[in-house]
Design a protein around this motif. Structure first.
Motif, PDB file in Angstrom:
ATOM      1  N   PHE B  15     -13.833  14.216  77.050  1.00  0.00           N
ATOM      2  CA  PHE B  15     -14.813  14.666  76.066  1.00  0.00           C
ATOM      3  C   PHE B  15     -16.216  14.441  76.627  1.00  0.00           C
ATOM      4  CE2 PHE B  15     -11.118  12.866  73.952  1.00  0.00           C
ATOM      5  CZ  PHE B  15     -10.747  13.865  73.071  1.00  0.00           C
ATOM      6  N   MET B  16     -17.088  15.408  76.424  1.00  0.00           N
ATOM      7  CA  MET B  16     -18.482  15.201  76.824  1.00  0.00           C
ATOM      8  C   MET B  16     -19.397  15.826  75.771  1.00  0.00           C
ATOM      9  SD  MET B  16     -20.443  16.037  80.443  1.00  0.00           S
ATOM     10  CE  MET B  16     -19.348  15.033  81.429  1.00  0.00           C
ATOM     11  N   SER B  17     -20.460  15.118  75.425  1.00  0.00           N
ATOM     12  CA  SER B  17     -21.433  15.663  74.470  1.00  0.00           C
ATOM     13  C   SER B  17     -22.836  15.317  74.932  1.00  0.00           C
ATOM     14  CB  SER B  17     -21.194  15.081  73.077  1.00  0.00           C
ATOM     15  OG  SER B  17     -21.538  13.711  73.051  1.00  0.00           O
ATOM     16  N   ASP B  18     -23.795  16.169  74.589  1.00  0.00           N
ATOM     17  CA  ASP B  18     -25.186  15.843  74.859  1.00  0.00           C
ATOM     18  C   ASP B  18     -25.713  15.045  73.671  1.00  0.00           C
ATOM     19  OD1 ASP B  18     -25.693  17.852  72.886  1.00  0.00           O
ATOM     20  OD2 ASP B  18     -27.668  18.140  73.750  1.00  0.00           O
ATOM     21  N   THR B  19     -27.000  14.743  73.678  1.00  0.00           N
ATOM     22  CA  THR B  19     -27.559  13.872  72.633  1.00  0.00           C
ATOM     23  C   THR B  19     -28.886  14.397  72.084  1.00  0.00           C
ATOM     24  OG1 THR B  19     -28.610  12.607  74.382  1.00  0.00           O
ATOM     25  CG2 THR B  19     -26.546  11.723  73.511  1.00  0.00           C
ATOM     26  N   ARG B  20     -29.210  15.653  72.404  1.00  0.00           N
ATOM     27  CA  ARG B  20     -30.485  16.208  71.964  1.00  0.00           C
ATOM     28  C   ARG B  20     -30.325  16.870  70.591  1.00  0.00           C
ATOM     29  NH1 ARG B  20     -35.058  18.452  74.528  1.00  0.00           N
ATOM     30  NH2 ARG B  20     -35.103  16.424  75.497  1.00  0.00           N
ATOM     31  N   THR B  21     -31.196  16.529  69.657  1.00  0.00           N
ATOM     32  CA  THR B  21     -31.252  17.305  68.420  1.00  0.00           C
ATOM     33  C   THR B  21     -32.658  17.845  68.281  1.00  0.00           C
ATOM     34  OG1 THR B  21     -31.990  15.554  66.948  1.00  0.00           O
ATOM     35  CG2 THR B  21     -29.621  15.728  67.323  1.00  0.00           C
ATOM     36  N   SER B  29     -35.204  14.828  69.004  1.00  0.00           N
ATOM     37  CA  SER B  29     -34.774  13.438  68.941  1.00  0.00           C
ATOM     38  C   SER B  29     -33.491  13.276  69.736  1.00  0.00           C
ATOM     39  CB  SER B  29     -34.490  13.016  67.502  1.00  0.00           C
ATOM     40  OG  SER B  29     -35.517  13.395  66.648  1.00  0.00           O
ATOM     41  N   THR B  30     -33.118  12.016  69.941  1.00  0.00           N
ATOM     42  CA  THR B  30     -31.846  11.723  70.579  1.00  0.00           C
ATOM     43  C   THR B  30     -30.912  11.122  69.544  1.00  0.00           C
ATOM     44  OG1 THR B  30     -32.932  11.329  72.688  1.00  0.00           O
ATOM     45  CG2 THR B  30     -30.739  10.403  72.414  1.00  0.00           C
ATOM     46  N   PHE B  31     -29.782  11.766  69.357  1.00  0.00           N
ATOM     47  CA  PHE B  31     -28.774  11.263  68.416  1.00  0.00           C
ATOM     48  C   PHE B  31     -27.412  11.353  69.082  1.00  0.00           C
ATOM     49  CE2 PHE B  31     -31.958  12.129  65.147  1.00  0.00           C
ATOM     50  CZ  PHE B  31     -31.757  11.067  64.280  1.00  0.00           C
ATOM     51  N   ARG B  32     -26.614  10.347  68.856  1.00  0.00           N
ATOM     52  CA  ARG B  32     -25.257  10.370  69.349  1.00  0.00           C
ATOM     53  C   ARG B  32     -24.458  11.421  68.579  1.00  0.00           C
ATOM     54  NH1 ARG B  32     -22.508   6.996  72.582  1.00  0.00           N
ATOM     55  NH2 ARG B  32     -20.262   6.999  72.242  1.00  0.00           N
ATOM     56  N   LYS B  33     -23.650  12.200  69.297  1.00  0.00           N
ATOM     57  CA  LYS B  33     -22.821  13.209  68.632  1.00  0.00           C
ATOM     58  C   LYS B  33     -21.341  12.946  68.888  1.00  0.00           C
ATOM     59  CE  LYS B  33     -26.563  16.336  69.684  1.00  0.00           C
ATOM     60  NZ  LYS B  33     -27.009  17.435  70.572  1.00  0.00           N
ATOM     61  N   MET B  34     -21.065  11.835  69.572  1.00  0.00           N
ATOM     62  CA  MET B  34     -19.676  11.484  69.871  1.00  0.00           C
ATOM     63  C   MET B  34     -19.347  10.172  69.158  1.00  0.00           C
ATOM     64  SD  MET B  34     -17.893  10.633  73.514  1.00  0.00           S
ATOM     65  CE  MET B  34     -18.004  12.289  74.197  1.00  0.00           C
ATOM     66  N   MET B  48     -16.493  14.869  68.072  1.00  0.00           N
ATOM     67  CA  MET B  48     -17.819  15.336  68.502  1.00  0.00           C
ATOM     68  C   MET B  48     -18.310  16.366  67.488  1.00  0.00           C
ATOM     69  SD  MET B  48     -17.407  15.588  72.627  1.00  0.00           S
ATOM     70  CE  MET B  48     -16.045  16.727  72.551  1.00  0.00           C
ATOM     71  N   THR B  49     -19.613  16.379  67.241  1.00  0.00           N
ATOM     72  CA  THR B  49     -20.140  17.217  66.168  1.00  0.00           C
ATOM     73  C   THR B  49     -21.264  18.132  66.648  1.00  0.00           C
ATOM     74  OG1 THR B  49     -21.784  15.551  65.554  1.00  0.00           O
ATOM     75  CG2 THR B  49     -19.655  15.407  64.470  1.00  0.00           C
ATOM     76  N   ALA B  50     -21.337  19.313  66.060  1.00  0.00           N
ATOM     77  CA  ALA B  50     -22.443  20.248  66.315  1.00  0.00           C
ATOM     78  C   ALA B  50     -22.858  20.850  64.987  1.00  0.00           C
ATOM     79  CB  ALA B  50     -22.001  21.343  67.273  1.00  0.00           C
ATOM     80  N   ASN B 113     -24.270  24.157  57.814  1.00  0.00           N
ATOM     81  CA  ASN B 113     -23.002  24.235  58.531  1.00  0.00           C
ATOM     82  C   ASN B 113     -22.896  23.276  59.702  1.00  0.00           C
ATOM     83  OD1 ASN B 113     -21.989  26.039  56.816  1.00  0.00           O
ATOM     84  ND2 ASN B 113     -22.175  27.824  58.144  1.00  0.00           N
ATOM     85  N   ALA B 114     -21.665  22.955  60.044  1.00  0.00           N
ATOM     86  CA  ALA B 114     -21.382  22.144  61.215  1.00  0.00           C
ATOM     87  C   ALA B 114     -19.980  22.469  61.693  1.00  0.00           C
ATOM     88  CB  ALA B 114     -21.496  20.670  60.874  1.00  0.00           C
ATOM     89  N   THR B 115     -19.742  22.210  62.964  1.00  0.00           N
ATOM     90  CA  THR B 115     -18.434  22.396  63.568  1.00  0.00           C
ATOM     91  C   THR B 115     -18.077  21.102  64.277  1.00  0.00           C
ATOM     92  OG1 THR B 115     -19.086  24.689  63.951  1.00  0.00           O
ATOM     93  CG2 THR B 115     -17.087  23.954  65.032  1.00  0.00           C
ATOM     94  N   ILE B 116     -16.823  20.744  64.272  1.00  0.00           N
ATOM     95  CA  ILE B 116     -16.414  19.429  64.768  1.00  0.00           C
ATOM     96  C   ILE B 116     -15.213  19.564  65.695  1.00  0.00           C
ATOM     97  CG2 ILE B 116     -15.471  17.183  64.057  1.00  0.00           C
ATOM     98  CD1 ILE B 116     -17.132  17.297  61.573  1.00  0.00           C
ATOM     99  N   LEU B 117     -15.241  18.833  66.808  1.00  0.00           N
ATOM    100  CA  LEU B 117     -14.061  18.712  67.665  1.00  0.00           C
ATOM    101  C   LEU B 117     -13.407  17.361  67.409  1.00  0.00           C
ATOM    102  CD1 LEU B 117     -15.182  20.087  71.171  1.00  0.00           C
ATOM    103  CD2 LEU B 117     -14.064  21.302  69.290  1.00  0.00           C
TER     104      LEU B 117
END
Lengths: 248, 248
Positions: B15-21, B29-34, B48-50, B113-117
């Motif tokens: 799994f890999m996610s970025d942290t930019r919102t 900002s930087t937020f954890r998405k994992m 992981m969330t988007a 809306n949001a999508t989640i893995l």
């Protein structure tokens, strides 16, 4: 969907467009999205369109009508004195067509928008490339931003960003575009062959090469088949990752 | 914007996610998405969330609260008996949160809306990977579609399509993801380092590797710098185009 790219090279321009149009996945057709006006010794102009097909066809038809009707008082793409004036003319025509359709009453789901690339050269001026927005205004390619994409631009962008060089040969430029188109075609059902190509050599004031790459083209197949292997090789040559160094 | 990828390998998951919102280019900002829940020997779950940050944070907080309050009668991500039940739980929570925000009156421009893995393994089952939609329903990765992307998916997709192999090592999988993320980061200001990474080895029922790749990471720099050159080399090795054969 659509994918069109115009590359601005030091020594000329290369244009490529796909020919797939779709209104839903079960309603697809082939339409030309590249149009040109050549008066050898005076001008060579190439236009590529993306967006609502009724809008882009109306724009091209209006530009064509004005070319043909000599008595028409409207400014003509063949009379414009500079590429800037051509861009203004195309922008105004696009804006008019959209305004016309939009006020016709019923609203379409996806709007009547379109985006247009215009490139070429008129005697006495340089070769120039413009991207024209639905509002009729436009931006011009420069050394900092030497190419424009319209339509489904994302899949094919990384290779352009990494491999484009304003001094590359026409042969390499066409090859680069084919790689970019192949990545897009593989990912989006709304973009497909045949591909239309035009190559314009600066100061020639005539179209130097114009051709269509058909779905069964052996060179396209070689690029498409070869790029997967080439990418995997390139990937293999990058330094290896070592998980044990990153674990906590 | 966001970019997250979950890869389903034969022997595990990466799994890999970025942290930019961002809410506009001037509000980043930087937020954890994992996020993860590990009970060694019993389960290891990664999410992981988007999408809308208020929505995704509410979903994660609800899942967390239900984990912590033992007396809470709601089903908990730590009590679910299978990964399918986890996906249902996350989907229901996501749907509830969106419905809650949407009925609150004032409409936001971009929706909630949001999508989640969701990926992981629970004792007695296989390791599985799901993509959950804002409506609460979901799809599962399979041999035919062995990875899911959410957020800004297009720039980084061609290399995944071409180089992914379900039997590749974890080291190669992380390297592949870094190339895909680098292409995306180069093209979209809304995706950026640091990157969060988790590696799950099938049947380990514990998190095997979890780490963050910071903006100044030397390995990331080597991949990012090296990929441009590697691509140009790969491009150079494709058969050359010859304009003279195509001209009319």
């Amino acid at each position: 969907m659509t994918y069109c790219v115009g590359l601005m090279l030091k020594h000329g321009m290369v244009f490529m467009s796909d020919t797939r149009t779709n209104a839903g996945v079960d309603n697809i057709s082939t339409f030309r999205k590249m149009f040109s006006w050549d008066v050898p010794g005076d001008r060579s102009i190439t236009i590529m369109t993306a967006g609502n097909l009724a809008t882009t066809q109306a724009v091209i038809s209006l530009l064509e009508e004005r070319v043909k009707a000599a008595q028409d008082r409207n400014p003509s793409i063949l009379q414009a004195e500079s590429m800037f004036q051509v861009a203004v003319l195309v922008g105004d025509t696009l804006k008019e067509v959209i305004a016309d359709h939009a006020e016709a009453g019923q609203k379409a789901d996806s709007g009547f928008n379109a985006t247009i690339l215009v490139g070429g050269q008129i005697k006495g001026g340089d070769h120039r490339l413009f991207m024209i927005y639905p509002e009729g205004n436009f931006i011009e390619a420069s050394a900092d931003t030497p190419f424009f994409q319209i339509g489904e631009t994302k899949y094919g962008r990384p290779i352009l960003v990494r491999a484009f060089d304003a001094e590359m040969s026409f042969d390499d430029a066409v090859k680069l575009l084919l790689v970019s188109f192949d990545s897009t075609i593989k990912a989006n059902l709304g973009v497909d062959l045949p591909l239309d190509v035009r190559v314009y050599k600066a100061d020639s004031l005539s179209c130097d090469h114009e051709f269509r790459i058909e779905a069964n083209d052996p060179y396209y197949a070689a690029i498409s088949d070869g790029w997967g292997g080439a990418l995997r090789e390139a990937f293999g040559r990058l330094p290896d990752f070592d998980l044990t160094k990153f674990s906590d």
